[in-house]
Design a protein around this motif. Structure first.
Motif, mmCIF file in Angstrom:
data_model
loop_
_atom_site.group_PDB
_atom_site.id
_atom_site.type_symbol
_atom_site.label_atom_id
_atom_site.label_comp_id
_atom_site.label_asym_id
_atom_site.label_seq_id
_atom_site.Cartn_x
_atom_site.Cartn_y
_atom_site.Cartn_z
ATOM 1 N N ARG A 64 -21.461 33.675 73.356
ATOM 2 C CA ARG A 64 -21.701 32.229 73.493
ATOM 3 C C ARG A 64 -20.729 31.449 72.629
ATOM 4 O O ARG A 64 -20.020 32.029 71.816
ATOM 5 C CB ARG A 64 -23.135 31.895 73.097
ATOM 6 C CG ARG A 64 -23.444 32.301 71.666
ATOM 7 C CD ARG A 64 -24.903 32.422 71.380
ATOM 8 N NE ARG A 64 -25.401 33.509 72.188
ATOM 9 C CZ ARG A 64 -26.655 33.699 72.531
ATOM 10 N NH1 ARG A 64 -27.561 32.877 72.113
ATOM 11 N NH2 ARG A 64 -27.040 34.700 73.272
ATOM 12 N N SER A 65 -20.737 30.138 72.778
ATOM 13 C CA SER A 65 -19.894 29.286 71.947
ATOM 14 C C SER A 65 -20.480 29.212 70.546
ATOM 15 O O SER A 65 -21.698 29.183 70.383
ATOM 16 C CB SER A 65 -19.811 27.877 72.537
ATOM 17 O OG SER A 65 -19.182 27.918 73.795
ATOM 18 N N VAL A 66 -19.607 29.183 69.559
ATOM 19 C CA VAL A 66 -20.058 29.136 68.169
ATOM 20 C C VAL A 66 -19.248 28.104 67.390
ATOM 21 O O VAL A 66 -18.129 27.762 67.757
ATOM 22 C CB VAL A 66 -19.933 30.506 67.459
ATOM 23 C CG1 VAL A 66 -20.758 31.560 68.148
ATOM 24 C CG2 VAL A 66 -18.492 30.943 67.332
ATOM 25 N N ILE A 67 -19.846 27.640 66.314
ATOM 26 C CA ILE A 67 -19.136 26.859 65.310
ATOM 27 C C ILE A 67 -18.992 27.798 64.113
ATOM 28 O O ILE A 67 -19.963 28.051 63.406
ATOM 29 C CB ILE A 67 -19.919 25.601 64.894
ATOM 30 C CG1 ILE A 67 -20.181 24.692 66.091
ATOM 31 C CG2 ILE A 67 -19.162 24.847 63.786
ATOM 32 C CD1 ILE A 67 -21.157 23.567 65.803
ATOM 33 N N GLN A 93 -24.590 19.964 68.265
ATOM 34 C CA GLN A 93 -24.733 20.075 69.720
ATOM 35 C C GLN A 93 -23.510 19.496 70.427
ATOM 36 O O GLN A 93 -23.027 20.061 71.406
ATOM 37 C CB GLN A 93 -26.016 19.393 70.182
ATOM 38 C CG GLN A 93 -27.250 20.170 69.797
ATOM 39 C CD GLN A 93 -28.554 19.431 70.082
ATOM 40 O OE1 GLN A 93 -28.587 18.206 70.167
ATOM 41 N NE2 GLN A 93 -29.625 20.192 70.212
ATOM 42 N N ARG A 94 -22.991 18.382 69.903
ATOM 43 C CA ARG A 94 -21.797 17.773 70.487
ATOM 44 C C ARG A 94 -20.594 18.733 70.363
ATOM 45 O O ARG A 94 -19.847 18.939 71.320
ATOM 46 C CB ARG A 94 -21.523 16.445 69.786
ATOM 47 C CG ARG A 94 -20.445 15.604 70.412
ATOM 48 C CD ARG A 94 -20.300 14.195 69.822
ATOM 49 N NE ARG A 94 -20.543 14.068 68.397
ATOM 50 C CZ ARG A 94 -21.659 13.549 67.839
ATOM 51 N NH1 ARG A 94 -22.649 13.126 68.608
ATOM 52 N NH2 ARG A 94 -21.777 13.461 66.532
ATOM 53 N N LEU A 95 -20.422 19.329 69.188
ATOM 54 C CA LEU A 95 -19.324 20.288 68.999
ATOM 55 C C LEU A 95 -19.470 21.497 69.914
ATOM 56 O O LEU A 95 -18.493 21.959 70.510
ATOM 57 C CB LEU A 95 -19.281 20.762 67.550
ATOM 58 C CG LEU A 95 -18.544 19.888 66.559
ATOM 59 C CD1 LEU A 95 -18.766 20.397 65.135
ATOM 60 C CD2 LEU A 95 -17.059 19.839 66.871
ATOM 61 N N ASP A 100 -17.680 24.800 74.481
ATOM 62 C CA ASP A 100 -18.179 25.673 75.544
ATOM 63 C C ASP A 100 -17.038 26.146 76.445
ATOM 64 O O ASP A 100 -16.265 25.349 76.964
ATOM 65 C CB ASP A 100 -19.239 24.946 76.368
ATOM 66 C CG ASP A 100 -19.977 25.882 77.287
ATOM 67 O OD1 ASP A 100 -20.224 27.043 76.890
ATOM 68 O OD2 ASP A 100 -20.315 25.468 78.414
ATOM 69 N N GLY A 101 -16.927 27.445 76.592
ATOM 70 C CA GLY A 101 -15.910 28.040 77.449
ATOM 71 C C GLY A 101 -14.528 28.142 76.817
ATOM 72 O O GLY A 101 -13.597 28.623 77.446
ATOM 73 N N MET A 102 -14.393 27.705 75.591
ATOM 74 C CA MET A 102 -13.096 27.775 74.925
ATOM 75 C C MET A 102 -12.992 29.027 74.072
ATOM 76 O O MET A 102 -14.003 29.596 73.690
ATOM 77 C CB MET A 102 -12.883 26.554 74.027
ATOM 78 C CG MET A 102 -12.755 25.268 74.768
ATOM 79 S SD MET A 102 -12.390 23.959 73.588
ATOM 80 C CE MET A 102 -11.775 22.721 74.682
ATOM 81 N N ALA A 103 -11.771 29.410 73.789
ATOM 82 C CA ALA A 103 -11.522 30.539 72.898
ATOM 83 C C ALA A 103 -10.611 30.060 71.784
ATOM 84 O O ALA A 103 -9.832 29.126 71.962
ATOM 85 C CB ALA A 103 -10.867 31.685 73.653
#
Length: 127
Positions: A64-67, A93-95, A100-103
């Motif tokens: 999943r997407s992470v910070i 949540q905004r970040l 999302d979907g980025m690497a």
């Protein structure tokens, strides 16, 4: 005992993601944080700790997407982690929607020190 924060994420279809041993998931209001318990003496910066830390972030990022958080970010308790997630919920949540979907990809460029060239090298002529 403190809690070392690794990353923040949005729980996915599997609310309990697959993480390396010793990692706890603290969740509240649609956000989760991957943390590990550490003694202050264990949080010292060394290569082994950094590699283990990165492994946790990478394992979650595969799912999943992470910070990702900077190594060394600690909180006093699980309750403090939940407060952090609650207080910054909209920002996180905004970040996460943005990520999302980025690497992530890094590039390291080594530049020779122009002031002290190594033996056998010469500086380009200045005109």
């Amino acid at each position: 005992m403190k809690y070392l924060l690794h990353c923040i994420f949005t729980p996915g279809p599997d609310p309990q993601p697959s993480v390396p041993a010793g990692i706890l998931i603290v969740a509240t209001h649609g956000l989760g944080a991957a943390v590990s318990r550490v003694d202050e003496s264990e949080a010292a910066l060394d290569v082994g700790h950094l590699l283990a830390y990165e492994k946790v972030v990478a394992a979650l990022h595969e799912q999943r997407s992470v910070i990702p958080l900077r190594y060394g970010c600690t909180m006093e308790s699980e309750a403090a982690v939940k407060r952090l997630l609650d207080e910054h919920r909209e920002e996180y949540q905004r970040l996460l929607r943005r990520f999302d979907g980025m690497a992530e990809m890094g590039l390291r460029i080594l530049v020779r020190n122009r002031q002290n060239p190594s033996a056998g090298e010469s500086l380009p002529a200045v005109s």
